[in-house]
Design a protein around this motif. Sequence first.
Motif, PDB file in Angstrom:
ATOM      1  N   PHE A  42     -65.208  14.990  19.821  1.00  0.00           N
ATOM      2  CA  PHE A  42     -65.237  14.835  21.271  1.00  0.00           C
ATOM      3  C   PHE A  42     -64.056  14.030  21.796  1.00  0.00           C
ATOM      4  O   PHE A  42     -63.584  14.265  22.901  1.00  0.00           O
ATOM      5  CB  PHE A  42     -66.566  14.249  21.734  1.00  0.00           C
ATOM      6  CG  PHE A  42     -67.694  15.239  21.674  1.00  0.00           C
ATOM      7  CD1 PHE A  42     -67.689  16.380  22.461  1.00  0.00           C
ATOM      8  CD2 PHE A  42     -68.748  15.046  20.815  1.00  0.00           C
ATOM      9  CE1 PHE A  42     -68.717  17.307  22.400  1.00  0.00           C
ATOM     10  CE2 PHE A  42     -69.782  15.962  20.743  1.00  0.00           C
ATOM     11  CZ  PHE A  42     -69.763  17.103  21.539  1.00  0.00           C
ATOM     12  N   LYS A  43     -63.553  13.091  21.005  1.00  0.00           N
ATOM     13  CA  LYS A  43     -62.353  12.353  21.420  1.00  0.00           C
ATOM     14  C   LYS A  43     -61.205  13.325  21.658  1.00  0.00           C
ATOM     15  O   LYS A  43     -60.505  13.240  22.662  1.00  0.00           O
ATOM     16  CB  LYS A  43     -61.945  11.332  20.348  1.00  0.00           C
ATOM     17  CG  LYS A  43     -62.824  10.115  20.289  1.00  0.00           C
ATOM     18  CD  LYS A  43     -62.351   9.186  19.196  1.00  0.00           C
ATOM     19  CE  LYS A  43     -63.245   7.972  19.084  1.00  0.00           C
ATOM     20  NZ  LYS A  43     -62.800   7.057  18.021  1.00  0.00           N
ATOM     21  N   LYS A  44     -61.015  14.247  20.727  1.00  0.00           N
ATOM     22  CA  LYS A  44     -59.933  15.234  20.856  1.00  0.00           C
ATOM     23  C   LYS A  44     -60.148  16.118  22.072  1.00  0.00           C
ATOM     24  O   LYS A  44     -59.213  16.387  22.823  1.00  0.00           O
ATOM     25  CB  LYS A  44     -59.849  16.079  19.589  1.00  0.00           C
ATOM     26  CG  LYS A  44     -59.323  15.335  18.397  1.00  0.00           C
ATOM     27  CD  LYS A  44     -59.325  16.203  17.155  1.00  0.00           C
ATOM     28  CE  LYS A  44     -58.902  15.404  15.943  1.00  0.00           C
ATOM     29  NZ  LYS A  44     -58.995  16.197  14.705  1.00  0.00           N
ATOM     30  N   LYS A  45     -61.381  16.571  22.276  1.00  0.00           N
ATOM     31  CA  LYS A  45     -61.676  17.444  23.407  1.00  0.00           C
ATOM     32  C   LYS A  45     -61.446  16.732  24.739  1.00  0.00           C
ATOM     33  O   LYS A  45     -60.885  17.311  25.670  1.00  0.00           O
ATOM     34  CB  LYS A  45     -63.118  17.954  23.333  1.00  0.00           C
ATOM     35  CG  LYS A  45     -63.336  18.984  22.254  1.00  0.00           C
ATOM     36  CD  LYS A  45     -64.764  19.488  22.290  1.00  0.00           C
ATOM     37  CE  LYS A  45     -64.987  20.607  21.297  1.00  0.00           C
ATOM     38  NZ  LYS A  45     -66.304  21.230  21.451  1.00  0.00           N
ATOM     39  N   ILE A  46     -61.879  15.489  24.832  1.00  0.00           N
ATOM     40  CA  ILE A  46     -61.698  14.716  26.067  1.00  0.00           C
ATOM     41  C   ILE A  46     -60.214  14.479  26.336  1.00  0.00           C
ATOM     42  O   ILE A  46     -59.738  14.680  27.449  1.00  0.00           O
ATOM     43  CB  ILE A  46     -62.475  13.383  26.005  1.00  0.00           C
ATOM     44  CG1 ILE A  46     -63.981  13.655  26.010  1.00  0.00           C
ATOM     45  CG2 ILE A  46     -62.090  12.475  27.170  1.00  0.00           C
ATOM     46  CD1 ILE A  46     -64.831  12.449  25.659  1.00  0.00           C
ATOM     47  N   ASN A  47     -59.487  14.049  25.314  1.00  0.00           N
ATOM     48  CA  ASN A  47     -58.046  13.817  25.477  1.00  0.00           C
ATOM     49  C   ASN A  47     -57.335  15.088  25.922  1.00  0.00           C
ATOM     50  O   ASN A  47     -56.480  15.046  26.811  1.00  0.00           O
ATOM     51  CB  ASN A  47     -57.429  13.298  24.177  1.00  0.00           C
ATOM     52  CG  ASN A  47     -57.826  11.865  23.878  1.00  0.00           C
ATOM     53  OD1 ASN A  47     -58.318  11.143  24.727  1.00  0.00           O
ATOM     54  ND2 ASN A  47     -57.613  11.455  22.638  1.00  0.00           N
ATOM     55  N   ASN A  48     -57.677  16.214  25.313  1.00  0.00           N
ATOM     56  CA  ASN A  48     -57.052  17.486  25.690  1.00  0.00           C
ATOM     57  C   ASN A  48     -57.395  17.857  27.127  1.00  0.00           C
ATOM     58  O   ASN A  48     -56.534  18.294  27.881  1.00  0.00           O
ATOM     59  CB  ASN A  48     -57.483  18.607  24.743  1.00  0.00           C
ATOM     60  CG  ASN A  48     -56.828  18.503  23.390  1.00  0.00           C
ATOM     61  OD1 ASN A  48     -55.777  17.914  23.234  1.00  0.00           O
ATOM     62  ND2 ASN A  48     -57.471  19.078  22.386  1.00  0.00           N
ATOM     63  N   LEU A  50     -58.243  15.900  29.650  1.00  0.00           N
ATOM     64  CA  LEU A  50     -57.631  14.989  30.618  1.00  0.00           C
ATOM     65  C   LEU A  50     -56.106  14.994  30.552  1.00  0.00           C
ATOM     66  O   LEU A  50     -55.444  14.494  31.454  1.00  0.00           O
ATOM     67  CB  LEU A  50     -58.160  13.570  30.415  1.00  0.00           C
ATOM     68  CG  LEU A  50     -59.658  13.388  30.669  1.00  0.00           C
ATOM     69  CD1 LEU A  50     -60.082  11.970  30.316  1.00  0.00           C
ATOM     70  CD2 LEU A  50     -60.018  13.723  32.108  1.00  0.00           C
ATOM     71  N   GLY A  51     -55.554  15.536  29.470  1.00  0.00           N
ATOM     72  CA  GLY A  51     -54.110  15.586  29.340  1.00  0.00           C
ATOM     73  C   GLY A  51     -53.466  14.247  29.042  1.00  0.00           C
ATOM     74  O   GLY A  51     -52.272  14.052  29.259  1.00  0.00           O
ATOM     75  N   GLU A  52     -54.259  13.315  28.575  1.00  0.00           N
ATOM     76  CA  GLU A  52     -53.736  12.005  28.187  1.00  0.00           C
ATOM     77  C   GLU A  52     -54.638  11.408  27.123  1.00  0.00           C
ATOM     78  O   GLU A  52     -55.775  11.836  26.941  1.00  0.00           O
ATOM     79  CB  GLU A  52     -53.624  11.063  29.373  1.00  0.00           C
ATOM     80  CG  GLU A  52     -54.931  10.774  30.084  1.00  0.00           C
ATOM     81  CD  GLU A  52     -54.737   9.879  31.287  1.00  0.00           C
ATOM     82  OE1 GLU A  52     -54.432   8.706  31.108  1.00  0.00           O
ATOM     83  OE2 GLU A  52     -54.899  10.383  32.408  1.00  0.00           O
ATOM     84  N   GLU A  53     -54.105  10.429  26.383  1.00  0.00           N
ATOM     85  CA  GLU A  53     -54.875   9.835  25.306  1.00  0.00           C
ATOM     86  C   GLU A  53     -55.747   8.700  25.852  1.00  0.00           C
ATOM     87  O   GLU A  53     -55.316   7.557  25.952  1.00  0.00           O
ATOM     88  CB  GLU A  53     -53.974   9.328  24.192  1.00  0.00           C
ATOM     89  CG  GLU A  53     -54.772   8.921  22.979  1.00  0.00           C
ATOM     90  CD  GLU A  53     -53.903   8.617  21.770  1.00  0.00           C
ATOM     91  OE1 GLU A  53     -53.822   7.439  21.407  1.00  0.00           O
ATOM     92  OE2 GLU A  53     -53.315   9.567  21.232  1.00  0.00           O
ATOM     93  N   ILE A  54     -56.978   9.061  26.201  1.00  0.00           N
ATOM     94  CA  ILE A  54     -57.960   8.077  26.646  1.00  0.00           C
ATOM     95  C   ILE A  54     -58.577   7.393  25.426  1.00  0.00           C
ATOM     96  O   ILE A  54     -58.796   6.190  25.413  1.00  0.00           O
ATOM     97  CB  ILE A  54     -59.074   8.762  27.473  1.00  0.00           C
ATOM     98  CG1 ILE A  54     -58.502   9.443  28.709  1.00  0.00           C
ATOM     99  CG2 ILE A  54     -60.177   7.786  27.847  1.00  0.00           C
ATOM    100  CD1 ILE A  54     -57.853   8.496  29.694  1.00  0.00           C
ATOM    101  N   PHE A  55     -58.844   8.207  24.402  1.00  0.00           N
ATOM    102  CA  PHE A  55     -59.420   7.698  23.154  1.00  0.00           C
ATOM    103  C   PHE A  55     -58.403   7.838  22.038  1.00  0.00           C
ATOM    104  O   PHE A  55     -57.813   8.885  21.866  1.00  0.00           O
ATOM    105  CB  PHE A  55     -60.696   8.472  22.777  1.00  0.00           C
ATOM    106  CG  PHE A  55     -61.825   8.258  23.732  1.00  0.00           C
ATOM    107  CD1 PHE A  55     -62.582   7.104  23.684  1.00  0.00           C
ATOM    108  CD2 PHE A  55     -62.134   9.224  24.686  1.00  0.00           C
ATOM    109  CE1 PHE A  55     -63.619   6.902  24.570  1.00  0.00           C
ATOM    110  CE2 PHE A  55     -63.181   9.031  25.576  1.00  0.00           C
ATOM    111  CZ  PHE A  55     -63.926   7.859  25.513  1.00  0.00           C
ATOM    112  N   GLU A  56     -58.207   6.765  21.276  1.00  0.00           N
ATOM    113  CA  GLU A  56     -57.306   6.799  20.137  1.00  0.00           C
ATOM    114  C   GLU A  56     -57.958   7.595  19.019  1.00  0.00           C
ATOM    115  O   GLU A  56     -59.126   7.398  18.695  1.00  0.00           O
ATOM    116  CB  GLU A  56     -57.022   5.366  19.671  1.00  0.00           C
ATOM    117  CG  GLU A  56     -55.927   5.286  18.654  1.00  0.00           C
ATOM    118  CD  GLU A  56     -55.591   3.846  18.321  1.00  0.00           C
ATOM    119  OE1 GLU A  56     -55.530   3.549  17.121  1.00  0.00           O
ATOM    120  OE2 GLU A  56     -55.408   3.049  19.255  1.00  0.00           O
ATOM    121  N   ILE A  57     -57.173   8.491  18.436  1.00  0.00           N
ATOM    122  CA  ILE A  57     -57.707   9.342  17.363  1.00  0.00           C
ATOM    123  C   ILE A  57     -57.138   8.895  16.033  1.00  0.00           C
ATOM    124  O   ILE A  57     -56.060   8.474  15.904  1.00  0.00           O
ATOM    125  CB  ILE A  57     -57.355  10.824  17.621  1.00  0.00           C
ATOM    126  CG1 ILE A  57     -57.986  11.234  18.940  1.00  0.00           C
ATOM    127  CG2 ILE A  57     -57.846  11.708  16.500  1.00  0.00           C
ATOM    128  CD1 ILE A  57     -57.612  12.606  19.425  1.00  0.00           C
TER     129      ILE A  57
END
Length: 57
Positions: A42-48, A50-57
């Motif tokens: 879900f971190k990857k999906k959210i970041n994608n 929003l187009g920015e890194e909200i969550f560090e992966i």
Amino acid sequence: MRRKSREENIKVNTKKLADEIASSQRSVQRWLFQGENPSEKFKKKINNYLGEEIFEI
């Protein structure tokens, strides 16, 4: 100067995001506004989305 809270920095429709990433709206709200951490998937999906890194992966 007052630092903006996380809620003020993130402008997103939680229902639309939840639908897009196949999650519940409540989970999205907890991740974005209450500091809970989603799974890596879900971190990857959210970041994608929003187009920015909200969550560090």
